[in-house]
Motif scaffolding. Sequence first.
Motif, PDB file in Angstrom:
ATOM      1  N   MET A 106      40.822  20.572  39.386  1.00  3.95           N
ATOM      2  CA  MET A 106      41.828  21.444  38.779  1.00  3.95           C
ATOM      3  C   MET A 106      41.425  21.827  37.355  1.00  3.95           C
ATOM      4  N   GLU A 107      40.872  20.874  36.620  1.00  2.58           N
ATOM      5  CA  GLU A 107      40.420  21.185  35.263  1.00  2.58           C
ATOM      6  C   GLU A 107      39.232  22.139  35.299  1.00  2.58           C
ATOM      7  N   LEU A 108      38.324  21.925  36.245  1.00  3.13           N
ATOM      8  CA  LEU A 108      37.179  22.829  36.373  1.00  3.13           C
ATOM      9  C   LEU A 108      37.645  24.257  36.631  1.00  3.13           C
ATOM     10  N   LEU A 109      38.585  24.434  37.561  1.00  2.00           N
ATOM     11  CA  LEU A 109      39.074  25.777  37.876  1.00  2.00           C
ATOM     12  C   LEU A 109      39.750  26.411  36.663  1.00  2.00           C
ATOM     13  N   ALA A 110      40.475  25.609  35.896  1.00  2.00           N
ATOM     14  CA  ALA A 110      41.120  26.133  34.688  1.00  2.00           C
ATOM     15  C   ALA A 110      40.078  26.594  33.675  1.00  2.00           C
ATOM     16  N   ARG A 111      39.010  25.833  33.531  1.00  2.00           N
ATOM     17  CA  ARG A 111      37.957  26.221  32.583  1.00  2.00           C
ATOM     18  C   ARG A 111      37.208  27.461  33.065  1.00  2.00           C
ATOM     19  N   VAL A 112      37.021  27.571  34.372  1.00  2.00           N
ATOM     20  CA  VAL A 112      36.395  28.778  34.925  1.00  2.00           C
ATOM     21  C   VAL A 112      37.259  29.998  34.627  1.00  2.00           C
ATOM     22  N   ARG A 113      38.571  29.864  34.808  1.00  2.00           N
ATOM     23  CA  ARG A 113      39.465  30.988  34.492  1.00  2.00           C
ATOM     24  C   ARG A 113      39.393  31.337  33.010  1.00  2.00           C
ATOM     25  N   ALA A 114      39.344  30.309  32.167  1.00  2.00           N
ATOM     26  CA  ALA A 114      39.278  30.555  30.722  1.00  2.00           C
ATOM     27  C   ALA A 114      37.996  31.292  30.347  1.00  2.00           C
ATOM     28  N   LEU A 115      36.878  30.893  30.940  1.00  6.06           N
ATOM     29  CA  LEU A 115      35.616  31.568  30.644  1.00  6.06           C
ATOM     30  C   LEU A 115      35.612  32.993  31.188  1.00  6.06           C
ATOM     31  N   GLY A 116      36.295  33.206  32.311  1.00  7.26           N
ATOM     32  CA  GLY A 116      36.373  34.546  32.887  1.00  7.26           C
ATOM     33  C   GLY A 116      37.172  35.517  32.046  1.00  7.26           C
ATOM     34  N   ARG A 117      37.989  35.008  31.143  1.00  3.83           N
ATOM     35  CA  ARG A 117      38.820  35.887  30.315  1.00  3.83           C
ATOM     36  C   ARG A 117      38.010  36.681  29.305  1.00  3.83           C
ATOM     37  N   ARG A 118      36.719  36.465  29.272  1.00  2.00           N
ATOM     38  CA  ARG A 118      35.877  37.241  28.356  1.00  2.00           C
ATOM     39  C   ARG A 118      35.696  38.680  28.819  1.00  2.00           C
ATOM     40  N   SER A 119      36.030  38.959  30.074  1.00  3.57           N
ATOM     41  CA  SER A 119      35.897  40.328  30.576  1.00  3.57           C
ATOM     42  C   SER A 119      36.805  41.265  29.792  1.00  3.57           C
TER      43      SER A 119
END
Length: 239
Positions: A106-119
Amino acid sequence: MRILLVEDDPAQLEPLYAALSQAGHIVDGVEDGETAQWLLSQKEYDLLILDWLLPRVSGLSLCQQFRQAGKTAPVLLLTAKDTTADKVTGLDAGADDYLVKPTDIMELLARVRALGRRSPLWQGDVLRMADLQLHLNSLAVERSNTIVQLSTREFQLLEYFFRHPRQVLTRDQIEEALWEWGTEPESNAVTTLVRRLRQRLQSINTADWIETIYGMGYRLNPPAEEDRGVRSEGLGVSD
């Protein structure tokens, strides 16, 4: 997003791969740094998730090489190394984030979403184009308060179009972007997928946003802002 996941322990690789795929990402999962190095020379990725300690080529070296090549996609390091000095080393090598093992999914998925917000298209957990919204967490598309649920592959195709607006994408490019490394789609897979996505979009009058450029491929061509009020809607589009 297309993600390169590199983890040498199959017991850790498989659940991470499954979770990322279920979240709608296209994931190439490999177990050694040398294979990852080759993939990075062949493909473009939106995000790299690298185990620090890998056979042949370490995740830290992969990160350094990736940055030296001028690549800007986010990098998330996974490692059992948890000292401040280790974290500084990883971040100085070019990593954007650092997650200590054992990995909480769950933490990994949250961090992936956070990194994706750079778009630049990102607004919260939604990609927007004109008045069309793509919900990244629920694999759904929305227009005028009408929500349409998409299959994983339909969602991946629409996200790919979103990230390349008004750009003609060939069938080969779409296959390369949507199908995982080592898989071979059927010859008509892209045509069938585009048809299915258009059928889904008909209920929100955007099926005609996906144009067929004959002899070349497809293009997502949303109406210009000034034309939206007079645009004809609900038109069928052939393959």
